[in-house]
Design an enzyme around this catalytic site. Structure first.
Site, PDB file in Angstrom:
ATOM      1  N   ALA A   1       0.834  -1.204   0.000  1.00 20.41           N
ATOM      2  CA  ALA A   1       0.000   0.000   0.000  1.00 20.41           C
ATOM      3  C   ALA A   1       0.863   1.247   0.000  1.00 20.41           C
ATOM      4  CB  ALA A   1      -0.912   0.004   1.230  1.00 20.41           C
ATOM      5  N   ASP A   2       0.258   2.334  -0.427  1.00 19.90           N
ATOM      6  CA  ASP A   2       0.904   3.640  -0.321  1.00 19.90           C
ATOM      7  C   ASP A   2      -0.166   4.666   0.057  1.00 19.90           C
ATOM      8  OD1 ASP A   2       3.365   5.201  -0.617  1.00 19.90           O
ATOM      9  OD2 ASP A   2       2.227   6.274  -2.133  1.00 19.90           O
TER      10      ASP A   2
END
Lengths: 185, 185
Positions: free
Chosen positions: A67-68
């Site tokens: 994820a970011d």
């Protein structure tokens, strides 16, 4: 079920621990240098994909989650602050204002994956410069997009949110729970 | 600053620990038997006031915080479930639906006090009967209004919230932080 979390964020690990899965953490250590994007959503989607591919290449037979997360306020993308002045500038912009938190996710196994984004809106109360300074005396701000942690002592400044609380922390938990169902053996 | 928290809820204690105050916990142990109310807001305001007066009488020189939380769904007020069947009925009503969480607060010192309410809206994803049963195998549901804990393993079923996350846990943290400022010495 074993899940490889391709992220060094202890908060993401805590969030996934709310699910009934075995977790292994891996740091994909890719450069977050996406330049070709038009929106915050596109930025986090591409960065999560980059992390996801790097992690999947190491764990080709396991379920991988990467994820970011970024903060977007007044047309600017805020990532992690580089120093205290930068953190002060960010919080000064966020206080007495609303912003969006975007988390891009890579979730897949082998060559099959999904790349999706979740956004939450956060409203922060007005803060005096003294309150900002006091907050920046704590270590909490410095490794987080937008220079604040919703789950920490900054919580007292948060007026309200619209969306998934855990998405603001770094992972959209309920979306991930739904999408993981198909990998349950 | 010393704050007397007139509540036996460990969640409320955790929330207040996010503030820079010394905490003492007291259980006012009043009957939650308010019958004369027209709305969930009125119910939690009156119950919080009742707890507040009982606590203030024991600690007349200190800052006192008391609260009461209920869930309101489809015109019904949900308090703590009385048994597993009751908890099942509540979650069956809440899933694939939205509801409001109301927390009434008493905050004051001596004869000066405020009695206010905060509401948050919570959207829960659809849940299978198996998912509800599985959740009710855990102890989490049984001592909470509406039979769920937003901060626990139930989090994966929560689609989104609109409002203060901590209010859903049992105390509207940012409102309390603002109102406590005038007692700072």
């Amino acid at each position: 079920m074993l899940v490889i979390l391709g992220s060094k964020s202890p908060r993401r690990k805590e969030i996934l621990e709310l699910l009934d899965v075995d977790l292994q953490v891996y740091n994909p250590n890719v450069l977050e240098d996406i330049k070709d994007f038009k929106t915050p959503s596109e930025y986090v989607l591409k960065t999560a994909l980059k992390k996801g591919i790097a992690t999947k290449n190491q764990f080709p037979f396991d379920v991988v989650i990467c994820a970011d997360t970024v903060v977007a306020c007044d047309g600017q993308i805020l990532e992690k602050p580089i120093d205290k002045d930068d953190a002060f500038r960010m919080i000064k912009m966020l206080q007495n204002n609303s912003h969006y938190v975007y988390t891009g996710v890579y979730l897949g196994k082998g060559n099959e994956y999904e790349n999706f984004v979740c956004s939450s809106k956060v409203y922060i109360n007005s803060m005096s410069d003294e309150e900002i300074e006091e907050y920046l005396q704590t270590p909490e701000a410095y490794d987080k997009a937008g220079a604040y942690a919703i789950q920490g002592i900054f919580a007292k400044f948060i007026d309200r949110i619209e969306g998934d609380y855990y998405n603001v922390m770094g992972l959209p938990l309920s979306m991930i729970y739904q999408k993981l169902k198909k990998y349950k053996s």
